[in-house]
Design a protein around this motif. Structure first.
Motif, mmCIF file in Angstrom:
data_model
loop_
_atom_site.group_PDB
_atom_site.id
_atom_site.type_symbol
_atom_site.label_atom_id
_atom_site.label_comp_id
_atom_site.label_asym_id
_atom_site.label_seq_id
_atom_site.Cartn_x
_atom_site.Cartn_y
_atom_site.Cartn_z
ATOM 1 N N UNK A 92 0.849 -1.197 0.000
ATOM 2 C CA UNK A 92 0.000 0.000 0.000
ATOM 3 C C UNK A 92 0.881 1.243 0.000
ATOM 4 N N UNK A 93 0.712 2.068 -0.997
ATOM 5 C CA UNK A 93 1.421 3.346 -1.053
ATOM 6 C C UNK A 93 0.504 4.498 -0.635
ATOM 7 N N UNK A 94 -0.787 4.278 -0.773
ATOM 8 C CA UNK A 94 -1.730 5.356 -0.523
ATOM 9 C C UNK A 94 -3.107 4.767 -0.249
ATOM 10 N N UNK A 95 -3.905 5.475 0.537
ATOM 11 C CA UNK A 95 -5.263 5.011 0.815
ATOM 12 C C UNK A 95 -6.226 6.192 0.823
ATOM 13 N N UNK A 96 -7.455 5.925 0.413
ATOM 14 C CA UNK A 96 -8.526 6.915 0.460
ATOM 15 C C UNK A 96 -9.662 6.341 1.301
ATOM 16 N N UNK A 97 -10.128 7.117 2.278
ATOM 17 C CA UNK A 97 -11.303 6.748 3.059
ATOM 18 C C UNK A 97 -12.383 7.800 2.824
ATOM 19 N N UNK A 98 -13.585 7.339 2.461
ATOM 20 C CA UNK A 98 -14.693 8.246 2.182
ATOM 21 C C UNK A 98 -15.915 7.821 2.995
ATOM 22 N N UNK A 99 -16.388 8.666 3.919
ATOM 23 C CA UNK A 99 -17.617 8.332 4.645
ATOM 24 C C UNK A 99 -18.807 8.319 3.687
ATOM 25 N N UNK A 100 -19.715 7.381 3.882
ATOM 26 C CA UNK A 100 -20.938 7.312 3.089
ATOM 27 C C UNK A 100 -22.040 7.966 3.914
ATOM 28 N N UNK A 101 -22.514 9.116 3.459
ATOM 29 C CA UNK A 101 -23.434 9.935 4.257
ATOM 30 C C UNK A 101 -24.749 10.121 3.516
#
Length: 222
Positions: A92-101
């Motif tokens: 893993x070089x990078x991660x994106x976390x996105x809340x589902x709202x």
């Protein structure tokens, strides 16, 4: 609001096998308590997508997975010590976390991790996908709730001794309780659904039934 349950994850089988060999245990179903001040909690409270490409932060975040409820207690500390090796293994070089709202309520979290460093353009594109996913999840939740309500209604009306049915404006039945479909000689409800009284009763019975139904349908009055 107390934990995150992983519904699905996608990892190349060869990588998953190496991870399982390293930890000496199958990758368990993941349900993670939300740590106070942890990366998951921060991402959820931010209420917007975030990119992380710092190796140390990513490894600290990976440690939260060792809190998974189905991971045996004896494996948790050894797993934490293996995080640097697992980090290198899954690359893993990078991660994106996105809340589902949905309507100001957090209903989930989308996580995308990969071997490339994500950019703001990636974040915008994935936020659009997350919006579509949120709509789909919300629709599914509504359908599940409606199904549960229908099942409850079904149980209630089937235990009534009186005939209960629902029909459309053409006289076709869309719901029929046990007392109703048995009165027509049917063996299951499915035998009368989509049919009119003319399909299941003799004409001398069906005609007066239909006359009464038309009177109610035409007037809109009970």
């Amino acid at each position: 609001k107390k934990s995150l349950k992983m519904q699905q994850y996608i990892m190349p089988p060869q990588i998953a096998s190496k991870v399982e060999a390293l930890i000496g245990h199958p990758i368990p179903p993941v349900e993670i308590p939300i740590r106070e001040g942890g990366y998951f909690q921060e991402s959820l409270l931010a209420k917007q997508g975030r990119i992380t490409s710092d190796p140390l932060v990513i490894q600290k975040w990976m440690e939260e997975f060792t809190d998974a409820s189905l991971l045996p207690q004896a494996l948790r500390e050894p797993m934490r010590k293996l995080i640097p090796q697992i980090f290198k293994l899954i690359n893993i070089k990078s991660t994106i976390l996105i809340p589902l709202i949905w309507e100001e309520k957090i209903i989930g979290l989308l996580d995308i991790s990969g071997p490339n460093v994500f950019t703001n353009d990636d974040l915008k594109r994935l936020e659009h996908i997350a919006g579509q996913l949120t709509t789909a999840i919300h629709r599914n939740q509504i359908e599940t709730a409606l199904k549960e309500e229908r099942n409850l209604l079904r149980t209630l009306i089937d235990n009534l001794p009186d005939r209960v049915y629902v029909m459309d404006t053409q006289g076709r039945k869309t719901l029929s309780n046990m007392a109703d479909w048995k009165s027509s000689g049917a063996k299951t409800m499915e035998e009368v659904i989509g049919k009119t009284d003319f399909d299941v009763y003799p004409p001398e019975l069906a005609e007066p039934f239909w006359q009464l139904d038309q009177r109610v349908l035409g007037s809109g009055e009970p």
